[in-house]
Design a protein around this motif. Structure first.
Motif, short mmCIF file in Angstrom:
data_model
loop_
_atom_site.label_atom_id
_atom_site.label_comp_id
_atom_site.label_asym_id
_atom_site.label_seq_id
_atom_site.Cartn_x
_atom_site.Cartn_y
_atom_site.Cartn_z
N ALA A 4 16.80 -0.28 52.72
CA ALA A 4 17.38 1.24 53.24
C ALA A 4 16.10 0.67 54.60
N VAL A 5 14.45 0.07 53.93
CA VAL A 5 14.03 0.10 55.60
C VAL A 5 14.16 -0.64 56.63
N ARG A 6 14.75 -1.53 56.07
CA ARG A 6 14.86 -3.12 56.58
C ARG A 6 16.19 -2.06 57.78
N GLU A 7 17.34 -1.79 56.83
CA GLU A 7 18.84 -1.00 58.03
C GLU A 7 17.53 -0.37 58.68
N GLN A 8 17.47 0.66 58.81
CA GLN A 8 16.55 1.33 59.35
C GLN A 8 15.94 0.84 61.07
N LEU A 9 15.37 0.11 60.21
CA LEU A 9 14.12 -0.61 60.91
C LEU A 9 14.93 -1.16 62.58
N ALA A 10 15.85 -1.79 62.05
CA ALA A 10 16.95 -2.80 62.43
C ALA A 10 17.65 -1.97 63.86
N LYS A 11 17.03 -0.32 63.54
CA LYS A 11 18.09 0.76 64.70
C LYS A 11 17.19 1.19 65.31
N ALA A 12 15.93 1.23 64.89
CA ALA A 12 14.93 1.23 65.25
C ALA A 12 14.89 1.06 66.82
N GLN A 13 14.23 1.72 67.73
CA GLN A 13 14.53 2.15 69.16
C GLN A 13 13.23 2.19 70.00
N ARG A 14 12.32 3.72 69.16
CA ARG A 14 11.38 3.14 69.76
C ARG A 14 10.06 3.71 69.13
N SER A 15 9.97 3.74 68.02
CA SER A 15 9.04 3.81 66.69
C SER A 15 9.24 4.07 65.22
N ALA A 16 8.50 3.62 64.28
CA ALA A 16 8.74 3.65 63.19
C ALA A 16 7.13 3.65 61.87
N VAL A 17 6.62 4.70 61.66
CA VAL A 17 5.96 5.51 60.98
C VAL A 17 6.12 5.43 59.61
N HIS A 18 5.51 5.19 59.18
CA HIS A 18 5.10 4.65 57.42
C HIS A 18 4.11 5.59 56.54
N LEU A 19 4.35 6.30 55.82
CA LEU A 19 2.94 7.11 55.00
C LEU A 19 2.75 6.37 53.35
N GLU A 20 2.11 6.22 53.09
CA GLU A 20 2.13 5.39 51.66
C GLU A 20 0.53 6.97 51.41
N MET A 21 0.71 7.77 50.15
CA MET A 21 -0.45 8.19 49.50
C MET A 21 -0.80 8.02 48.24
N ARG A 22 0.27 6.62 47.86
CA ARG A 22 -0.60 6.90 46.42
C ARG A 22 -1.97 5.39 46.19
N ASP A 23 -2.26 6.04 44.88
CA ASP A 23 -3.45 5.33 44.97
C ASP A 23 -3.72 3.77 43.86
N SER A 24 -1.70 3.30 43.48
CA SER A 24 -1.44 1.94 43.35
C SER A 24 0.16 2.03 43.15
N TYR A 25 0.42 1.15 43.08
CA TYR A 25 2.37 0.92 42.82
C TYR A 25 2.28 -0.29 42.01
N MET A 26 3.57 -1.02 41.66
CA MET A 26 4.34 -1.10 40.63
C MET A 26 2.84 -2.12 39.97
N LEU A 27 2.42 -1.79 39.30
CA LEU A 27 0.90 -2.49 39.09
C LEU A 27 1.70 -4.07 37.92
N ASP A 28 3.03 -4.26 37.60
CA ASP A 28 3.82 -5.74 37.22
C ASP A 28 3.76 -6.66 38.98
N ASP A 29 3.68 -6.41 39.50
CA ASP A 29 3.93 -7.11 40.86
C ASP A 29 3.18 -8.84 40.55
N PRO A 30 3.62 -9.63 40.39
CA PRO A 30 3.17 -10.80 40.56
C PRO A 30 2.27 -11.42 41.41
#
Length: 172
Positions: A4-30
């Motif tokens: 979903a992000v890749r599709e929307q970013l492919a259409k973006a023309q001016r800006s893309a901002v990302h907000l991350e607010m968690r102290d951990s994500y997917m702790l099982d990530d290899p």
């Protein structure tokens, strides 16, 4: 999930901002598990850390999209945030502007309840996670809603202004 992000970013023309607010994500990530075991990226060995997401960033920034990533974090940082810090230099090398904001400096800010992206001030991609940082059912939700984007960006921009650029931030 990132489709979903890749599709929307492919259409973006001016800006893309990302907000991350968690102290951990997917702790099982290899990659996170390998980092915990001592694996570190070698900035001099680009082929060892370049990944497909960075191609997306280079393509977007190459056509003039301003990409910003803001990480709101607790201090002292978790092991996961220390990992993210250690693996952020490729994002910067690809063209993302990354900043870090300790949660202790956000007491007077009203931030959104969900992580997510805003593209061109009109599309919002919300991220839904479980309490332990795994993707929740549904994962990402795309909303074509300029009013929501406006509210999200107002909060984002206030936080961005007080955040520390990646090159200057040192995890506590």
């Amino acid at each position: 999930m990132a489709t979903a992000v890749r599709e929307q970013l492919a259409k973006a023309q001016r800006s893309a901002v990302h907000l991350e607010m968690r102290d951990s994500y997917m702790l099982d990530d290899p990659e996170f598990i390998a980092w915990q075991s001592g694996k570190r990226l070698d900035p001099a060995a680009r082929e060892s850390w370049w990944r497909s997401w960075l191609d997306v960033v280079v393509e977007a920034t190459g056509r003039g999209v301003n990409m910003r990533r803001l990480r709101v974090i607790s201090e002292p940082v978790t092991d996961y945030i220390r990992y993210e810090y250690d693996v952020t230099f490729p994002n910067v090398a690809a063209g993302e502007d990354v900043r870090w904001l300790p949660r202790s400096r956000t007491g007077d800010l009203l931030l959104p309840g969900l992580d997510g992206w805003v593209m061109d001030d009109k599309v919002v991609v919300l991220h839904h996670f479980t309490g332990n940082g795994q993707w929740a059912e549904g994962g990402m939700e795309v909303r074509h809603d300029p009013e929501l984007a406006k509210r999200y960006l107002a909060a984002y921009d206030l936080a961005w202004e007080r955040a520390t650029p990646h090159a200057e931030y040192r995890p506590a």
